[in-house]
Design a protein around this motif. Structure first.
Motif, PDB file in Angstrom:
ATOM      1  N   ILE A 192     -54.724 -46.781  -7.124  1.00  0.00           N
ATOM      2  CA  ILE A 192     -53.545 -45.984  -7.502  1.00  0.00           C
ATOM      3  C   ILE A 192     -53.632 -45.614  -8.987  1.00  0.00           C
ATOM      4  N   ILE A 193     -54.164 -46.511  -9.799  1.00  0.00           N
ATOM      5  CA  ILE A 193     -54.322 -46.213 -11.237  1.00  0.00           C
ATOM      6  C   ILE A 193     -55.250 -45.000 -11.398  1.00  0.00           C
ATOM      7  N   VAL A 194     -56.348 -45.020 -10.636  1.00  0.00           N
ATOM      8  CA  VAL A 194     -57.304 -43.895 -10.703  1.00  0.00           C
ATOM      9  C   VAL A 194     -56.627 -42.610 -10.233  1.00  0.00           C
ATOM     10  N   ALA A 195     -55.835 -42.733  -9.152  1.00  0.00           N
ATOM     11  CA  ALA A 195     -55.139 -41.554  -8.610  1.00  0.00           C
ATOM     12  C   ALA A 195     -54.167 -40.980  -9.642  1.00  0.00           C
ATOM     13  N   VAL A 196     -53.506 -41.836 -10.384  1.00  0.00           N
ATOM     14  CA  VAL A 196     -52.558 -41.366 -11.403  1.00  0.00           C
ATOM     15  C   VAL A 196     -53.321 -40.675 -12.546  1.00  0.00           C
ATOM     16  N   VAL A 197     -54.427 -41.301 -12.984  1.00  0.00           N
ATOM     17  CA  VAL A 197     -55.225 -40.734 -14.088  1.00  0.00           C
ATOM     18  C   VAL A 197     -55.729 -39.333 -13.718  1.00  0.00           C
ATOM     19  N   TYR A 198     -56.210 -39.190 -12.462  1.00  0.00           N
ATOM     20  CA  TYR A 198     -56.781 -37.902 -12.053  1.00  0.00           C
ATOM     21  C   TYR A 198     -55.770 -37.011 -11.318  1.00  0.00           C
ATOM     22  N   GLU A 199     -54.501 -37.376 -11.405  1.00  0.00           N
ATOM     23  CA  GLU A 199     -53.408 -36.589 -10.814  1.00  0.00           C
ATOM     24  C   GLU A 199     -53.612 -36.318  -9.320  1.00  0.00           C
ATOM     25  N   GLU A 200     -54.065 -37.345  -8.617  1.00  0.00           N
ATOM     26  CA  GLU A 200     -54.224 -37.215  -7.156  1.00  0.00           C
ATOM     27  C   GLU A 200     -53.041 -37.913  -6.493  1.00  0.00           C
ATOM     28  N   PHE A 201     -51.849 -37.426  -6.785  1.00  0.00           N
ATOM     29  CA  PHE A 201     -50.632 -38.105  -6.320  1.00  0.00           C
ATOM     30  C   PHE A 201     -50.511 -38.103  -4.798  1.00  0.00           C
ATOM     31  N   ASP A 202     -51.110 -37.092  -4.176  1.00  0.00           N
ATOM     32  CA  ASP A 202     -50.971 -36.969  -2.722  1.00  0.00           C
ATOM     33  C   ASP A 202     -51.654 -38.089  -1.946  1.00  0.00           C
ATOM     34  N   VAL A 203     -52.624 -38.788  -2.562  1.00  0.00           N
ATOM     35  CA  VAL A 203     -53.295 -39.867  -1.812  1.00  0.00           C
ATOM     36  C   VAL A 203     -52.706 -41.253  -2.110  1.00  0.00           C
TER      37      VAL A 203
END
Lengths: 169, 507
Positions: free
Chosen positions: B35-46
């Motif tokens: 989730i940290i990686v998703a937030v950094v790369y703005e992949e909120f949908d996953v």
């Protein structure tokens, strides 16, 4: 199937159709018939999925929907690329005309294409990846529920442990 | 003989279930990291997919912990069964996240990818790796690091478990039973410490290589981190469909070789060297055999490729022939050759040498798979001992010993144990090959892919793909699982189930 898969499949079909156009070879055909194409001029069309500048040249990895191949291009050509394909982007669709090497003597035996002509056919774009709100709300509710349940069951278990057993007569 | 074994008690199931709850809690926590990686790369949908996987894991863990609560300590049988089940339970929750993130085309594929990750295999059925969300890609690599690199089961028990006994026994279940130190908590810390040290070193080296080779800092660091996790774990996942070919870089391959070899060395050896015993590297029987075997396979493959004139220079022979030999022997699975070329353009001798390397594997107590060099060494020593015995007078007694951190006499029990594992391995390899051939694939490809799955390697002849038959996917999931547990735990689990069915479960 979700929109994501559908849009990817559509894009892959577009690339496959474009590579099946007259003159262009698919990446799979090139890899599976490397010996026949070795040293010959080939045409490859596909999506840019990686760019790495190396001095006056650059490596551009081109994915034709199925197989990706490294293309050695001049820097000025590589700089024409606007989008590199990844989760949030559709990369530029490019056409490469160049010499195919089954095991390139200049690049440590890599299978590659040295581009003579490099054209950007379609500029890529940014992809909209909207949040699925019902799924997001469900996930938050499930996470909160799981943590609450874990804490509650831990509390119940500890309370049970504290209870002194009644002696039987 | 079944009548001699005491029947299962309800308490046995409680001990196993309660230990599994720790694995579930840790899996739940680890699934939050992407989730940290998703937030950094703005992949909120996953993000929801990771949250649901994590919630399911914690939910299941809390139920196990409550309903199967017990204060009784583990015995060896519990530890072995728990390890066997845990290597299915932990991938299950990660597969939920893969599936919900639409990263794979079916749930079976998501489970395949997850098992391949946790067992450090590296065979992939991901449809389009280059377009996967970075957070999902991070999870693929992270699973290999925590599953195979630092051993999630031991760590979970030593951190979350009540005592050290359960962890020592779980260590046996994971087939890493020659402990580094008497204290398992200390052992776990050492394993994590060694893993994190090489992760930092590997990430730094890959980042430098990436910057030198034309990647921007963010990409060089992120991909370096991922490659270090799978390189050290001898896992073999990479962030791109071209595998290491994507980078077209000698330096990436050199860093990968360093990590693969380091990951394939015994934790005991790392500990001895860190403790100042540098001479151990040259004295250790297992290391000597590994290096010798690497030299033999690497040289023969290169010579064979040179003979057929496939590659134009010594650099190419090193980057293709020697690299693939190291990747196979360390059971990593990084590839610098297209699978099609490997199977249809490489000479048969080279392919068979790679199969032999994958089957024999790296060191025991390391992140690598295969039969393991320690066992190969014991069997070779035993063979020499038998030959010497045959040549000596009848009354003479020939003994043998080997150096593995300390001088150890070679006992018949050791040889029997090594032979049993090796034989079980070869039987499973043969069965896996036959099943693959039965699905219509060629013998050479089938041997290669089976050795890769069973040895937790990840090199592919091209059989593994989203399009492969579902039955074969299921067979390879089983082979990866069995290979990770070095087979014996599967037999114990089977015995446990049969015992329960035949004799029932006593209160």
């Amino acid at each position: 199937m979700s929109k994501k898969i559908f849009s990817f499949a559509f894009f892959a079909i577009c690339i496959l159709l474009s590579t099946s156009a007259v003159g262009a070879e698919s990446g799979k055909t090139l890899v599976e018939n490397s010996a026949n194409f070795d040293g010959k001029t080939v045409v490859l069309r596909g999506e840019v999925i990686g760019v790495m500048e190396r001095g006056d040249f650059a490596w551009v990895n081109v994915l034709d929907g199925e197989v990706a191949i490294g293309v050695w291009v001049r820097n000025e050509d590589a700089r024409k690329i606007s989008f590199v394909g990844d989760y949030r982007h559709v990369g530029d669709l490019v056409e490469v005309v160049g010499t195919f090497h089954m095991a390139c003597p200049e690049h440590g035996g890599d299978l590659d294409i040295h581009a003579d002509k490099f054209t950007v056919l379609t500029v890529g774009r940014e992809l909209d990846r909207p949040l699925n709100m019902p799924l997001a709300l469900l996930s938050v509710a499930l996470a909160a529920g799981a943590i609450t349940l874990a804490l509650y069951l831990r509390h119940v278990r500890r309370e049970r442990e504290k209870m002194v057993p009644v002696p039987s007569y | 003989m079944l009548f001699l074994i005491p029947p299962l008690e309800k308490e046995d199931l409680k001990i196993i279930g309660h230990s599994l709850s720790n694995i579930c809690y840790l899996s739940g926590a680890l699934l939050l990291l992407p989730i940290i990686v998703a937030v950094v790369y703005e992949e909120f949908d996953v993000i929801p997919s990771f949250l649901i996987g994590s919630a399911a894991s914690i939910f299941f863990g809390s139920l196990l912990s409550f309903f199967l609560y017990t204060k009784r300590e583990m015995e060896v049988k519990h530890a072995v069964v728990m390890a066997a089940v845990a290597w299915l339970v932990a991938p299950f929750f990660a597969s939920v996240s893969f599936w919900l993130a639409n990263a794979l085309s079916s749930y079976l594929d998501a489970l395949f990818e997850s098992v391949s990750g946790f067992t450090g295999t590296g065979l992939t059925v991901a449809v389009n790796i280059d377009h996967l969300p970075r957070s999902v890609n991070f999870l693929r690599h992270f699973l290999q690091f925590v599953g195979d690199g630092i051993g999630i089961i031991v760590i979970s028990l030593s951190i979350l478990g009540k005592t050290e006994i359960s962890s020592v026994l779980a260590f046996k279940g994971e087939a890493k039973d020659t402990g580094i130190r008497p204290s398992i908590v200390r052992t776990s810390r050492i394993i994590v410490g060694i893993g994190l040290t090489f992760l930092i070193i590997g990430t730094s080296l890959f980042t430098i290589a990436g910057l030198k080779e034309g990647l921007d800092f963010g990409t060089a660091f992120f991909e370096g981190l991922n490659l270090s996790m799978t390189g050290y774990a001898t896992g073999g996942f990479t962030p791109h469909s071209q595998n290491l070919l994507y980078y077209h870089s000698f330096w990436f391959e050199v860093v990968a070789i360093i990590l693969m070899v380091v990951g394939a060395l015994n934790f005991n050896l790392h500990y001895a060297v860190l403790g100042g015993k540098r001479g151990e590297i040259l004295k250790n029987m297992e290391v000597k055999i590994l290096l010798l075997w690497l030299l033999v396979v690497g040289s023969l493959v290169s010579a064979n490729l040179l003979f057929v004139g496939l590659y134009p220079s010594s650099e190419a022979l090193f980057r293709k022939g020697v690299f693939q030999a190291i990747s196979a022997q360390t059971t990593t699975g990084f590839q610098t050759v297209y699978p099609y070329h490997l199977m249809f353009m490489w000479p048969v001798l080279s392919v068979l040498l790679l199969v032999a390397a994958m089957v024999s594997g790296g060191c025991a107590n390391s992140t690598s798979g295969g039969i393991k060099m320690l066992r190969v060494g014991m069997l070779l020593k035993s063979l020499v001992r038998e030959i010497r015995q045959a040549l000596m007078p009848k009354s003479a007694v020939v003994t043998g010993s080997f150096h593995h951190v300390e001088d150890t006499p070679l006992t018949d029990k050791m040889v029997r144990g090594a032979a049993t594992i090796a034989l079980s391995y070869l039987i499973l390899f043969s069965i896996g090959t036959l099943i693959t051939v039965g699905h219509g694939y060629g013998l050479e490809d089938s041997m290669f892919e089976t050795a890769s799955a069973l040895g937790n390697v990840g090199l592919s002849s091209g059989i593994t793909s989203p399009l492969m038959p579902a039955t074969l996917k299921a067979v390879y999931i089983f082979l990866m699982w069995a290979g990770r547990l070095e087979i014996m735990a599967i037999f114990v689990l089977a015995g446990f189930i049969i015992l329960g069915l035949r004799k029932g479960i006593k209160e």
